[in-house]
Design a protein around this motif. Structure first.
Motif, PDB file in Angstrom:
ATOM      1  N   HIS A   1      -3.195  10.581 -10.882  1.00  0.00           N
ATOM      2  CA  HIS A   1      -1.998   9.883 -10.418  1.00  0.00           C
ATOM      3  C   HIS A   1      -2.230   8.375 -10.431  1.00  0.00           C
ATOM      4  O   HIS A   1      -3.278   7.904  -9.975  1.00  0.00           O
TER       5      HIS A   1
ATOM      6  N   ARG B   1       4.302  11.717   0.952  1.00  0.00           N
ATOM      7  CA  ARG B   1       2.944  11.599   0.441  1.00  0.00           C
ATOM      8  C   ARG B   1       2.058  10.970   1.502  1.00  0.00           C
ATOM      9  O   ARG B   1       2.455  10.049   2.194  1.00  0.00           O
TER      10      ARG B   1
ATOM     11  N   ARG C   1       1.806   5.011  -1.038  1.00  0.00           N
ATOM     12  CA  ARG C   1       0.625   5.821  -1.319  1.00  0.00           C
ATOM     13  C   ARG C   1      -0.664   5.247  -0.750  1.00  0.00           C
ATOM     14  O   ARG C   1      -1.673   5.931  -0.702  1.00  0.00           O
TER      15      ARG C   1
END
Length: 262
Positions: A151, A73, A248
């Motif tokens: 998300h 990611r 992230r």
């Protein structure tokens, strides 16, 4: 020197095999039984090795299916600006510029959020110490969950002493006349001037509860920031724990340079 633990040695070997491209992204690894047979180790050694690689973000376990190579990611920027921090905005305004508008340097900014407040919650010992009150003193605690494009990207848990706000229109941060306006504006309305914001970031591992809310694995790396806001007279008026998944978000702290006039 002591010999490296078998599970660590196996984790290093599997890590190298994944990076070499032996298994594609999204591909399932051989079963634990097969890997144990291949390397002549016990299944518990394989389990610990895979758990380590899952915690590092290289693999992901899928219940009832197996272990897969995890899709990398992109780590998005979260800008923590000194100018915004001094304003002490609501936790849901994290990632905004000093004026409260989206910071143009940040992508994947939280675009949805949820907050839940509870009153008369006894202060745990650690929170009481940060707020300068006695353990068990009643507080208002507010838990925030933030989403970006659906998300989960951040959690925040805020604590305020009820001795300060109890019985006022601003006792709840996200309801009332100054809902969502941030700590300084709410405190100012009751005659308390906010002066300083202190943030202490440190790496941590996600608890099972945090992992469940953030959609990550328990034990994954997170950045936990302990934030405390102080009034001009030195009293702590709010303290919060902000949790961001490490994989992230790349957190960027921005500070101005004090100017000297000669």
């Amino acid at each position: 020197m002591p010999r490296e633990a078998p599970y660590r040695a196996l984790a290093d070997v599997l890590h190298a095999r994944v990076l070499s491209g032996e298994w594609d992204i999204g591909e399932r690894l051989p079963s634990r039984v097969r890997i144990a047979e291949e390397y002549g180790v016990g299944r518990n050694v394989v389990q610990r090795a895979m758990d380590r690689l899952i915690a590092e973000g290289l693999l992901e376990g899928r219940a009832g299916s197996g272990t897969y190579v995890r899709t990398p990611r992109e780590r998005l920027r979260l800008v923590r600006s000194r100018h915004h921090a001094r304003r002490g905005g609501s936790p849901r305004s994290a990632g905004t510029s000093a004026g409260g508008h989206p910071d143009p340097r940040e992508r994947g900014r939280a675009d949805a959020w949820d907050a839940d407040s509870q009153v008369r919650v006894p202060a745990p010992e650690a929170i009481a110490e940060r707020l300068g009150i006695r353990p068990g003193d009643p507080c208002v605690t507010t838990r925030y969950e933030f989403l970006a494009e659906g998300h989960p990207v951040q959690l925040s848990e805020s604590w305020e002493p009820m001795a300060l706000t109890g019985g006022t229109p601003v006792v709840l941060p996200e309801t009332g006349p100054l809902a969502g306006k941030g700590v300084p504006a709410r405190m100012r309305s009751i005659g308390v001037v906010v002066d300083t914001v202190v943030e202490m970031p440190r790496p941590a591992r996600a608890t099972p509860a945090q992992a469940n809310l953030l959609g990550i694995s328990a034990g994954d790396l997170v950045l936990r920031t302990e934030r405390t806001i102080y009034a001009a007279d030195g009293r702590p008026v709010e303290t919060a724990d902000i949790v961001i998944p490490d994989e992230r978000r790349a957190v960027v702290y921005e500070f101005g340079v004090e100017r000297c006039v000669r």
